[in-house]
Design a protein around this motif. Structure first.
Motif, PDB file in Angstrom:
ATOM      1  N   GLY A  93       0.834  -1.343  -0.095  1.00  0.00           N
ATOM      2  CA  GLY A  93       0.144   0.081   0.092  1.00  0.00           C
ATOM      3  C   GLY A  93       0.936   1.301   0.048  1.00  0.00           C
ATOM      4  N   GLY A  94       0.260   2.254  -0.696  1.00  0.00           N
ATOM      5  CA  GLY A  94       0.903   3.781  -0.699  1.00  0.00           C
ATOM      6  C   GLY A  94       2.414   3.699  -1.474  1.00  0.00           C
ATOM      7  N   ASN A  95       2.463   2.813  -2.455  1.00  0.00           N
ATOM      8  CA  ASN A  95       3.616   2.752  -3.245  1.00  0.00           C
ATOM      9  C   ASN A  95       3.462   3.814  -4.507  1.00  0.00           C
ATOM     10  OD1 ASN A  95       5.985   1.997  -4.415  1.00  0.00           O
ATOM     11  ND2 ASN A  95       5.177   0.184  -5.682  1.00  0.00           N
ATOM     12  N   LEU A  96       3.551   5.178  -3.993  1.00  0.00           N
ATOM     13  CA  LEU A  96       3.379   6.267  -4.941  1.00  0.00           C
ATOM     14  C   LEU A  96       4.404   6.239  -6.268  1.00  0.00           C
ATOM     15  CD1 LEU A  96       2.929   8.989  -2.142  1.00  0.00           C
ATOM     16  CD2 LEU A  96       0.949   8.247  -3.887  1.00  0.00           C
ATOM     17  N   HIS A  97       3.667   6.448  -7.296  1.00  0.00           N
ATOM     18  CA  HIS A  97       4.602   6.310  -8.707  1.00  0.00           C
ATOM     19  C   HIS A  97       3.615   7.272  -9.730  1.00  0.00           C
ATOM     20  CE1 HIS A  97       1.625   3.238  -9.002  1.00  0.00           C
ATOM     21  NE2 HIS A  97       1.601   3.146 -10.430  1.00  0.00           N
ATOM     22  N   HIS A  98       4.484   7.305 -10.673  1.00  0.00           N
ATOM     23  CA  HIS A  98       3.807   7.952 -12.022  1.00  0.00           C
ATOM     24  C   HIS A  98       4.062   7.211 -13.140  1.00  0.00           C
ATOM     25  CE1 HIS A  98       7.593  10.144 -11.950  1.00  0.00           C
ATOM     26  NE2 HIS A  98       7.301  10.293 -13.251  1.00  0.00           N
ATOM     27  N   HIS A  99       3.445   7.541 -14.284  1.00  0.00           N
ATOM     28  CA  HIS A  99       4.054   6.872 -15.691  1.00  0.00           C
ATOM     29  C   HIS A  99       4.579   7.809 -16.337  1.00  0.00           C
ATOM     30  CE1 HIS A  99       1.708   3.417 -14.270  1.00  0.00           C
ATOM     31  NE2 HIS A  99       0.837   3.835 -13.747  1.00  0.00           N
ATOM     32  N   SER A 100       5.943   7.528 -16.929  1.00  0.00           N
ATOM     33  CA  SER A 100       6.599   8.242 -18.049  1.00  0.00           C
ATOM     34  C   SER A 100       6.141   7.992 -19.448  1.00  0.00           C
ATOM     35  CB  SER A 100       7.974   7.953 -17.756  1.00  0.00           C
ATOM     36  OG  SER A 100       8.507   8.325 -16.374  1.00  0.00           O
ATOM     37  N   ASN A 101       6.532   8.928 -20.236  1.00  0.00           N
ATOM     38  CA  ASN A 101       5.969   8.630 -21.720  1.00  0.00           C
ATOM     39  C   ASN A 101       4.847   8.359 -21.844  1.00  0.00           C
ATOM     40  OD1 ASN A 101       9.061   9.086 -22.335  1.00  0.00           O
ATOM     41  ND2 ASN A 101       9.254   6.876 -21.832  1.00  0.00           N
ATOM     42  N   ALA A 102       3.911   9.029 -21.123  1.00  0.00           N
ATOM     43  CA  ALA A 102       2.405   8.867 -21.342  1.00  0.00           C
ATOM     44  C   ALA A 102       1.720  10.168 -21.136  1.00  0.00           C
ATOM     45  CB  ALA A 102       1.946   7.767 -20.484  1.00  0.00           C
ATOM     46  N   TYR A 103       0.462  10.197 -21.455  1.00  0.00           N
ATOM     47  CA  TYR A 103      -0.466  11.554 -21.652  1.00  0.00           C
ATOM     48  C   TYR A 103      -1.470  11.210 -20.507  1.00  0.00           C
ATOM     49  CZ  TYR A 103      -2.882  15.099 -24.085  1.00  0.00           C
ATOM     50  OH  TYR A 103      -3.480  16.400 -24.371  1.00  0.00           O
ATOM     51  N   VAL A 104      -1.872  10.325 -20.645  1.00  0.00           N
ATOM     52  CA  VAL A 104      -3.156  10.282 -19.831  1.00  0.00           C
ATOM     53  C   VAL A 104      -3.060   8.482 -19.016  1.00  0.00           C
ATOM     54  CG1 VAL A 104      -5.839   9.739 -19.337  1.00  0.00           C
ATOM     55  CG2 VAL A 104      -4.907  11.589 -20.842  1.00  0.00           C
ATOM     56  N   SER A 105      -3.216   8.416 -17.825  1.00  0.00           N
ATOM     57  CA  SER A 105      -3.307   7.018 -17.369  1.00  0.00           C
ATOM     58  C   SER A 105      -4.746   6.729 -16.562  1.00  0.00           C
ATOM     59  CB  SER A 105      -2.167   6.844 -16.214  1.00  0.00           C
ATOM     60  OG  SER A 105      -1.189   7.059 -16.811  1.00  0.00           O
ATOM     61  N   GLY A 106      -4.987   5.376 -16.719  1.00  0.00           N
ATOM     62  CA  GLY A 106      -6.216   5.079 -15.969  1.00  0.00           C
ATOM     63  C   GLY A 106      -6.320   3.913 -15.526  1.00  0.00           C
ATOM     64  N   VAL A 107      -7.463   3.406 -14.853  1.00  0.00           N
ATOM     65  CA  VAL A 107      -7.709   2.223 -14.094  1.00  0.00           C
ATOM     66  C   VAL A 107      -9.290   2.007 -14.466  1.00  0.00           C
ATOM     67  CG1 VAL A 107      -7.538   0.618 -12.095  1.00  0.00           C
ATOM     68  CG2 VAL A 107      -6.109   2.736 -12.412  1.00  0.00           C
ATOM     69  N   TYR A 108      -9.653   0.492 -14.902  1.00  0.00           N
ATOM     70  CA  TYR A 108     -10.703   0.096 -15.033  1.00  0.00           C
ATOM     71  C   TYR A 108     -11.071  -1.091 -13.886  1.00  0.00           C
ATOM     72  CZ  TYR A 108     -15.006  -2.550 -16.268  1.00  0.00           C
ATOM     73  OH  TYR A 108     -16.279  -2.887 -16.296  1.00  0.00           O
ATOM     74  N   TYR A 109     -11.979  -0.909 -13.056  1.00  0.00           N
ATOM     75  CA  TYR A 109     -12.131  -1.810 -11.934  1.00  0.00           C
ATOM     76  C   TYR A 109     -13.149  -2.861 -12.117  1.00  0.00           C
ATOM     77  CZ  TYR A 109      -9.410   1.316  -9.471  1.00  0.00           C
ATOM     78  OH  TYR A 109      -8.356   2.197  -9.168  1.00  0.00           O
ATOM     79  N   LEU A 110     -12.779  -4.270 -12.207  1.00  0.00           N
ATOM     80  CA  LEU A 110     -13.528  -5.178 -12.516  1.00  0.00           C
ATOM     81  C   LEU A 110     -14.208  -5.878 -11.168  1.00  0.00           C
ATOM     82  CD1 LEU A 110     -11.168  -7.131 -15.047  1.00  0.00           C
ATOM     83  CD2 LEU A 110     -13.625  -6.570 -15.352  1.00  0.00           C
ATOM     84  N   THR A 111     -13.793  -5.274  -9.948  1.00  0.00           N
ATOM     85  CA  THR A 111     -14.319  -5.888  -8.764  1.00  0.00           C
ATOM     86  C   THR A 111     -14.532  -4.433  -7.949  1.00  0.00           C
ATOM     87  OG1 THR A 111     -12.102  -6.116  -7.627  1.00  0.00           O
ATOM     88  CG2 THR A 111     -13.369  -7.817  -8.726  1.00  0.00           C
ATOM     89  N   GLU A 112     -14.749  -4.273  -6.778  1.00  0.00           N
ATOM     90  CA  GLU A 112     -14.627  -3.209  -5.839  1.00  0.00           C
ATOM     91  C   GLU A 112     -13.417  -3.238  -5.530  1.00  0.00           C
ATOM     92  OE1 GLU A 112     -17.411  -3.612  -2.778  1.00  0.00           O
ATOM     93  OE2 GLU A 112     -19.318  -3.368  -4.021  1.00  0.00           O
ATOM     94  N   GLY A 113     -12.828  -2.195  -4.858  1.00  0.00           N
ATOM     95  CA  GLY A 113     -11.496  -2.178  -4.823  1.00  0.00           C
ATOM     96  C   GLY A 113     -11.112  -1.195  -3.560  1.00  0.00           C
ATOM     97  N   THR A 114     -10.046  -1.340  -2.860  1.00  0.00           N
ATOM     98  CA  THR A 114      -9.564  -0.242  -1.888  1.00  0.00           C
ATOM     99  C   THR A 114      -9.346   1.121  -2.402  1.00  0.00           C
ATOM    100  OG1 THR A 114      -8.009   0.062  -0.140  1.00  0.00           O
ATOM    101  CG2 THR A 114      -7.026  -1.055  -2.067  1.00  0.00           C
ATOM    102  N   ASP A 115      -9.232   1.905  -1.689  1.00  0.00           N
ATOM    103  CA  ASP A 115      -9.093   3.476  -2.424  1.00  0.00           C
ATOM    104  C   ASP A 115      -7.638   3.584  -3.235  1.00  0.00           C
ATOM    105  OD1 ASP A 115     -11.324   3.908  -0.574  1.00  0.00           O
ATOM    106  OD2 ASP A 115     -10.351   5.233   0.549  1.00  0.00           O
ATOM    107  N   LEU A 116      -8.105   4.492  -4.303  1.00  0.00           N
ATOM    108  CA  LEU A 116      -7.064   4.916  -5.088  1.00  0.00           C
ATOM    109  C   LEU A 116      -6.431   6.222  -4.285  1.00  0.00           C
ATOM    110  CD1 LEU A 116      -5.133   4.411  -7.737  1.00  0.00           C
ATOM    111  CD2 LEU A 116      -6.859   5.556  -8.960  1.00  0.00           C
TER     112      LEU A 116
END
Length: 205
Positions: free
Chosen positions: A98-121
């Motif tokens: 948990g709390g492994n902060l990071h970002h994505h290089s060489n991209a414009y928009v990042s995202g996540v689609y959830y197939l299940t309920e999940g813990t907070d983002l």
């Protein structure tokens, strides 16, 4: 003295993409058959980093791009078209990193689609560190108006989009349910800039 919140970061959250229960089950059944790399005993990332190229996800893929275009248009971005640069499955459970902060290089928009309920983002603005020289603990409550982290509750079938340079992390999972998601990065496609600063990106998506 007043505080002015300049240049806020805008993220996009859509509560439901309308993916049918049958289609969602097909996604999860497929994700249970592929190979994963273990980041820890509770965190697993798919070895395939172009997951959405599988035709099984065509509907999801077009749905995400539709929302991404709406997101960028709402923020006055100009672009010809968009394409996925990479996409992967992520499965985690109690005991996760948990709390492994990071970002994505060489991209414009990042995202996540959830197939299940999940813990907070979790989102975090590192400009806070540049201003104060330290990172606040993300699980410590604060009334500071400049406090720079935010937790977004997650629902099944939810889509979240955000600028790729925005630091983010999964919160600690408290229950025994598996959190299954598909994450991705999106880049523009087409001509950018003017004159000697122009660039044309053409991809096969």
């Amino acid at each position: 003295m007043g505080l002015l919140h300049l240049f806020p970061t805008v993220i996009y959250s859509h509560d439901s993409l309308g993916i049918s229960p049958l289609e969602s089950k097909e996604y999860i059944d497929y994700l249970n058959t592929i190979n994963y790399t273990s980041l820890s005993s509770s965190d697993h990332i798919s070895e395939n980093d172009n997951l959405l190229n599988n035709s099984l996800f065509d509907n999801l893929k077009s749905n995400i791009l539709h929302h991404c275009k709406n997101y960028l248009i709402s923020q006055k971005h100009k672009f010809e078209d968009l394409q996925f640069s990479c996409s992967w499955a992520y499965i985690s459970k109690k005991g996760n990193i948990g709390g492994n902060l990071h970002h994505h290089s060489n991209a414009y928009v990042s995202g996540v689609y959830y197939l299940t309920e999940g813990t907070d983002l979790i989102f975090h603005d590192f400009r806070y560190e540049e201003l104060y020289g330290f990172r606040p603990e993300y699980d410590t409550p604060s009334k500071d108006p400049l406090y720079s982290y935010c937790k977004i509750p997650i629902k099944k079938d939810q889509l979240i989009l955000f600028p790729s340079n925005l630091a983010h992390a999964i919160d600690h999972i408290q229950d025994n349910k598996r959190r299954i998601s598909i994450a991705f990065n999106i880049i523009p496609k087409g001509k950018f800039g003017k004159f000697t600063s122009s660039l044309y990106i053409n991809g096969n998506d």
